[in-house]
Write a protein that holds these residues in place. Structure first.
Motif, PDB file in Angstrom:
ATOM      1  N   UNK A  26      67.260  49.979  24.428  1.00 55.08           N
ATOM      2  CA  UNK A  26      66.937  50.872  23.323  1.00 55.08           C
ATOM      3  C   UNK A  26      68.107  51.822  23.051  1.00 55.08           C
ATOM      4  N   UNK A  27      68.664  52.395  24.104  1.00 52.06           N
ATOM      5  CA  UNK A  27      69.774  53.335  23.960  1.00 52.06           C
ATOM      6  C   UNK A  27      70.999  52.650  23.375  1.00 52.06           C
ATOM      7  N   UNK A  28      71.274  51.453  23.809  1.00 51.28           N
ATOM      8  CA  UNK A  28      72.419  50.701  23.284  1.00 51.28           C
ATOM      9  C   UNK A  28      72.242  50.440  21.787  1.00 51.28           C
ATOM     10  N   UNK A  29      71.048  50.052  21.385  1.00 49.37           N
ATOM     11  CA  UNK A  29      70.751  49.785  19.978  1.00 49.37           C
ATOM     12  C   UNK A  29      71.027  51.031  19.121  1.00 49.37           C
ATOM     13  N   UNK A  30      70.483  52.170  19.545  1.00 50.79           N
ATOM     14  CA  UNK A  30      70.658  53.397  18.765  1.00 50.79           C
ATOM     15  C   UNK A  30      72.080  53.937  18.865  1.00 50.79           C
ATOM     16  N   UNK A  31      72.752  53.725  19.983  1.00 51.40           N
ATOM     17  CA  UNK A  31      74.135  54.173  20.107  1.00 51.40           C
ATOM     18  C   UNK A  31      75.029  53.421  19.114  1.00 51.40           C
ATOM     19  N   UNK A  32      74.781  52.134  18.929  1.00 57.76           N
ATOM     20  CA  UNK A  32      75.585  51.374  17.969  1.00 57.76           C
ATOM     21  C   UNK A  32      75.397  51.909  16.551  1.00 57.76           C
ATOM     22  N   UNK A  33      74.186  52.325  16.231  1.00 49.80           N
ATOM     23  CA  UNK A  33      73.951  52.933  14.912  1.00 49.80           C
ATOM     24  C   UNK A  33      74.734  54.235  14.800  1.00 49.80           C
ATOM     25  N   UNK A  34      74.671  55.060  15.848  1.00 49.12           N
ATOM     26  CA  UNK A  34      75.377  56.348  15.852  1.00 49.12           C
ATOM     27  C   UNK A  34      76.884  56.142  15.718  1.00 49.12           C
ATOM     28  N   UNK A  35      77.424  55.172  16.427  1.00 45.40           N
ATOM     29  CA  UNK A  35      78.869  54.922  16.369  1.00 45.40           C
ATOM     30  C   UNK A  35      79.312  54.448  14.985  1.00 45.40           C
ATOM     31  N   UNK A  36      78.422  53.867  14.222  1.00 43.08           N
ATOM     32  CA  UNK A  36      78.780  53.415  12.868  1.00 43.08           C
ATOM     33  C   UNK A  36      79.077  54.585  11.932  1.00 43.08           C
ATOM     34  N   UNK A  37      78.722  55.815  12.316  1.00 44.65           N
ATOM     35  CA  UNK A  37      78.993  56.991  11.493  1.00 44.65           C
ATOM     36  C   UNK A  37      80.426  57.501  11.668  1.00 44.65           C
ATOM     37  N   UNK A  38      81.182  56.900  12.567  1.00 39.16           N
ATOM     38  CA  UNK A  38      82.599  57.224  12.789  1.00 39.16           C
ATOM     39  C   UNK A  38      82.857  58.680  13.144  1.00 39.16           C
ATOM     40  N   UNK A  53      66.365  59.070  25.401  1.00 40.94           N
ATOM     41  CA  UNK A  53      67.340  58.184  24.745  1.00 40.94           C
ATOM     42  C   UNK A  53      68.608  58.965  24.421  1.00 40.94           C
ATOM     43  N   UNK A  54      68.480  60.189  23.902  1.00 41.21           N
ATOM     44  CA  UNK A  54      69.648  61.013  23.599  1.00 41.21           C
ATOM     45  C   UNK A  54      70.469  61.265  24.865  1.00 41.21           C
ATOM     46  N   UNK A  55      69.794  61.523  25.972  1.00 43.91           N
ATOM     47  CA  UNK A  55      70.478  61.743  27.250  1.00 43.91           C
ATOM     48  C   UNK A  55      71.239  60.481  27.680  1.00 43.91           C
ATOM     49  N   UNK A  56      70.588  59.339  27.590  1.00 47.31           N
ATOM     50  CA  UNK A  56      71.229  58.069  27.976  1.00 47.31           C
ATOM     51  C   UNK A  56      72.410  57.754  27.060  1.00 47.31           C
ATOM     52  N   UNK A  57      72.262  58.009  25.769  1.00 48.18           N
ATOM     53  CA  UNK A  57      73.365  57.782  24.833  1.00 48.18           C
ATOM     54  C   UNK A  57      74.525  58.721  25.162  1.00 48.18           C
ATOM     55  N   UNK A  58      74.219  59.966  25.506  1.00 48.69           N
ATOM     56  CA  UNK A  58      75.272  60.916  25.879  1.00 48.69           C
ATOM     57  C   UNK A  58      76.071  60.390  27.067  1.00 48.69           C
ATOM     58  N   UNK A  59      75.366  59.844  28.068  1.00 45.10           N
ATOM     59  CA  UNK A  59      76.074  59.261  29.230  1.00 45.10           C
ATOM     60  C   UNK A  59      77.025  58.160  28.777  1.00 45.10           C
TER      61      UNK A  59
END
Length: 178
Positions: A26-38, A53-59
């Protein structure tokens, strides 16, 4: 500063997408969306499981040398606690959230909910929600409760084996818990 919000794919109606097997997927999926914002610098926030999820993405972002300034966790549960919540309680939590979102009550109102074992639980909590002013028909409210309880079950399943690890660079981020 830009603010982006990402809604859970299951909540926004992607009913044909299966639930994630674990929080890492789940975190990987949402992180890829976040990274698309450059962006190069991040302030992450999440409500309920979204805080985990925010914590895991931060890691993950820190490991990729991105700058994470803040993590804001709003009503975020500690993952192991979720495994003790039964289906009826999850349904009642869903109703409580709906009442709160529509400003139709507070947690003390739930204390007045009465249920006789053997009654149709979904019917009983739906009638309780209608009585307290939720703007739905009885069938709509039942559908919402079923949908969000299903999402909660999926979230609990995805977090079942999740282990909270320290951030790689904890001194570079401020964690807020609300």
């Amino acid at each position: 500063m830009f603010i982006y919000a990402i809604q859970s794919r299951r909540i926004r109606g992607d009913k044909y997408k299966s639930a994630f097997d674990n929080l890492e997927q789940m975190s990987e999926y949402y992180m890829q969306i976040i990274l698309s914002f450059s962006c190069k610098q991040f302030n992450l926030a999440g409500y309920s499981q979204g805080g985990v999820i925010a914590y895991e993405i931060a890691k993950r972002l820190q490991l990729m040398s991105y700058d994470v300034k803040n993590i804001i966790m709003i009503d975020t549960p500690y993952p192991p606690v979720l495994s003790f919540i039964n289906h009826e309680y999850q349904s009642l939590l869903t109703l409580t959230n709906l009442l709160h979102m529509h400003q139709k009550g507070n947690l003390s109102d739930i204390n007045s909910f009465e249920y006789t074992n053997g009654d149709d639980y979904l019917q009983a909590i739906s009638e309780f929600g209608i009585k307290h002013g939720l703007p739905y028909t009885l069938d709509e409210l039942k559908s919402f409760i079923i949908k969000y309880t299903d999402i909660t079950n999926s979230n609990i399943h995805s977090m079942k084996n999740y282990k909270v690890d320290l951030l790689p660079y904890p001194d570079q981020v401020i964690c807020h818990y609300l």
